[in-house]
Design an enzyme around this catalytic site. Structure first.
Site, PDB file in Angstrom:
ATOM      1  N   ASP A   1       0.873  -1.181   0.000  1.00 44.96           N
ATOM      2  CA  ASP A   1       0.000   0.000   0.000  1.00 44.96           C
ATOM      3  C   ASP A   1       0.905   1.224   0.000  1.00 44.96           C
ATOM      4  OD1 ASP A   1      -2.526   1.483   0.302  1.00 44.96           O
ATOM      5  OD2 ASP A   1      -1.803   1.956   2.305  1.00 44.96           O
ATOM      6  N   SER A   2       0.299   2.382  -0.277  1.00 42.90           N
ATOM      7  CA  SER A   2       1.070   3.623  -0.251  1.00 42.90           C
ATOM      8  C   SER A   2       1.435   4.034   1.174  1.00 42.90           C
ATOM      9  CB  SER A   2       0.258   4.740  -0.889  1.00 42.90           C
ATOM     10  OG  SER A   2      -0.937   4.937  -0.142  1.00 42.90           O
TER      11      SER A   2
ATOM     12  N   TYR B   1      -0.525   8.358  -2.998  1.00 45.53           N
ATOM     13  CA  TYR B   1      -0.485   7.968  -4.405  1.00 45.53           C
ATOM     14  C   TYR B   1      -1.664   8.590  -5.166  1.00 45.53           C
ATOM     15  CZ  TYR B   1       2.963   4.105  -3.892  1.00 45.53           C
ATOM     16  OH  TYR B   1       4.096   3.357  -3.694  1.00 45.53           O
ATOM     17  N   GLY B   2      -2.756   8.860  -4.437  1.00 43.07           N
ATOM     18  CA  GLY B   2      -4.014   9.296  -5.067  1.00 43.07           C
ATOM     19  C   GLY B   2      -3.871  10.405  -6.097  1.00 43.07           C
TER      20      GLY B   2
ATOM     21  N   CYS C   1      -4.293  -1.609  -1.967  1.00 43.70           N
ATOM     22  CA  CYS C   1      -4.407  -0.180  -2.255  1.00 43.70           C
ATOM     23  C   CYS C   1      -5.243  -0.079  -3.532  1.00 43.70           C
ATOM     24  CB  CYS C   1      -3.007   0.379  -2.484  1.00 43.70           C
ATOM     25  SG  CYS C   1      -2.984   2.084  -3.070  1.00 43.70           S
ATOM     26  N   ASN C   2      -6.317   0.676  -3.459  1.00 42.92           N
ATOM     27  CA  ASN C   2      -7.204   0.794  -4.631  1.00 42.92           C
ATOM     28  C   ASN C   2      -6.527   1.535  -5.775  1.00 42.92           C
ATOM     29  OD1 ASN C   2     -10.262   0.070  -3.669  1.00 42.92           O
ATOM     30  ND2 ASN C   2      -9.015   0.807  -1.990  1.00 42.92           N
ATOM     31  N   THR C   3      -5.791   2.586  -5.433  1.00 45.15           N
ATOM     32  CA  THR C   3      -5.144   3.399  -6.462  1.00 45.15           C
ATOM     33  C   THR C   3      -4.127   2.541  -7.230  1.00 45.15           C
ATOM     34  OG1 THR C   3      -5.317   5.179  -4.830  1.00 45.15           O
ATOM     35  CG2 THR C   3      -4.068   5.659  -6.825  1.00 45.15           C
TER      36      THR C   3
ATOM     37  N   CYS D   1     -10.877   3.190  -0.749  1.00 50.91           N
ATOM     38  CA  CYS D   1      -9.465   3.486  -0.451  1.00 50.91           C
ATOM     39  C   CYS D   1      -9.218   2.778   0.870  1.00 50.91           C
ATOM     40  CB  CYS D   1      -9.244   4.989  -0.299  1.00 50.91           C
ATOM     41  SG  CYS D   1      -7.623   5.394   0.424  1.00 50.91           S
ATOM     42  N   THR D   2      -8.124   2.027   0.955  1.00 46.04           N
ATOM     43  CA  THR D   2      -7.924   1.196   2.143  1.00 46.04           C
ATOM     44  C   THR D   2      -7.583   2.013   3.395  1.00 46.04           C
ATOM     45  OG1 THR D   2      -5.663   0.798   1.378  1.00 46.04           O
ATOM     46  CG2 THR D   2      -7.312  -0.894   0.875  1.00 46.04           C
TER      47      THR D   2
END
Ligand code: DGL
Length: 272
Positions: free
Chosen positions: A9-10, A41-42, A72-74, A183-184
């Protein structure tokens, strides 16, 4: 020799997925990497997120993980397809499981999606949701202020409550009965989001459904661990070890958690 499930994840957001995986699969060993130094990251462009996601992936693949969860969704929107096609271990993201969970919860086929700018612009959720159910209508909303509230550890504060209320106002006038936390990082704000939206709106954390998918995939590939002998979770961050550790310990119930600082690529970000 135990092999770990890798999570990337970011920042600390993917820990919300780890929490659900540890609940469902307590024998598994976790390697987690949060690229906190380059978070968020978004707002970054897709190519950059794609490159950073590969750097994180390679770091964990070098440590012999048996499966990768892009928590991470992004990063899922930018790189899942490519990473899955390249690696020879199972790879999953969080967008498909989150979409499935929302479709189970909705009664009126009106779903809201909260995400980063990158995730909302990618249209990954509307595509995934409509791919599963053509009749679903989707209202997406980017909440760019949420990630910094979480990364700074302020997610229970009065400021967080105010930011949630201001950001979600546009959704109050819609007919959605379900919201995906796309978004996590956002599950750390779940109580505030639920309180603001009211009890008629179901708030979906994709972590639970993702954990079920991890379990099914490990089982299918005969990779499930049968006992917790020799389990040694490892947590890596490119940013501040102490901030990461405070949030991780608040969120996960892991005694003696040890967080390691690492470097990736050419780090340029906010949370050094
Ligand atoms: N946790 C991430 C997600 O699920 C991204 C947060 C960010 O770095 O902007 O999209």
């Amino acid at each position: 020799m135990k092999r770990a499930i890798g999570f990337i994840d970011s920042g600390v957001g993917g820990l919300t997925v780890v929490k659900e995986v540890l609940k469902q699969l307590p024998h598994e060993q976790i390697y987690y990497l949060g690229d906190t130094a380059r978070c968020p990251y978004g707002p970054r462009d897709r190519d950059e997120v794609h490159q950073f996601t590969w750097e994180m992936t390679n770091f964990l693949v070098e440590r012999n993980i048996k499966m990768l969860v892009i928590a991470c969704n992004t990063a899922t929107a930018a790189a899942l397809a490519d990473i899955r096609a390249t690696l020879d271990i199972p790879v999953i993201g969080v967008i498909q499981p989150g979409s499935r969970a929302a479709l189970k919860a909705t009664h009126n086929n009106r779903v809201g999606v909260l995400g980063t700018i990158g995730t909302v612009q990618s249209m990954a959720y509307p595509k995934a949701l409509k791919g599963l159910n053509r009749r679903v209508e989707v209202d997406s909303l980017a909440c760019p202020k949420f990630v910094s509230v979480v990364e700074s550890g302020e997610y229970k504060s009065a400021i967080a409550k105010k930011i949630v209320a201001e950001s979600l106002l546009p959704l109050k006038s819609t007919k959605i009965d379900t919201i995906i936390l796309g978004c996590t990082h956002y599950p750390l704000l779940k109580t505030l989001i639920e309180n603001f939206m009211g009890s008629d709106v179901a708030v979906i954390n994709s972590g639970e459904e993702t954990a079920s998918e991890v379990s099914a995939l490990l089982d299918y590939h005969d990779l499930l661990d049968q006992d917790d002998k020799g389990v040694q979770h490892r947590f890596f961050t490119t940013g501040s070890v102490s901030i990461f550790q405070d949030i991780a310990q608040d969120w996960l119930d892991i005694p003696d958690m040890h967080v390691e600082h690492i470097k990736l690529g050419n780090e340029k970000g906010v949370y050094q």
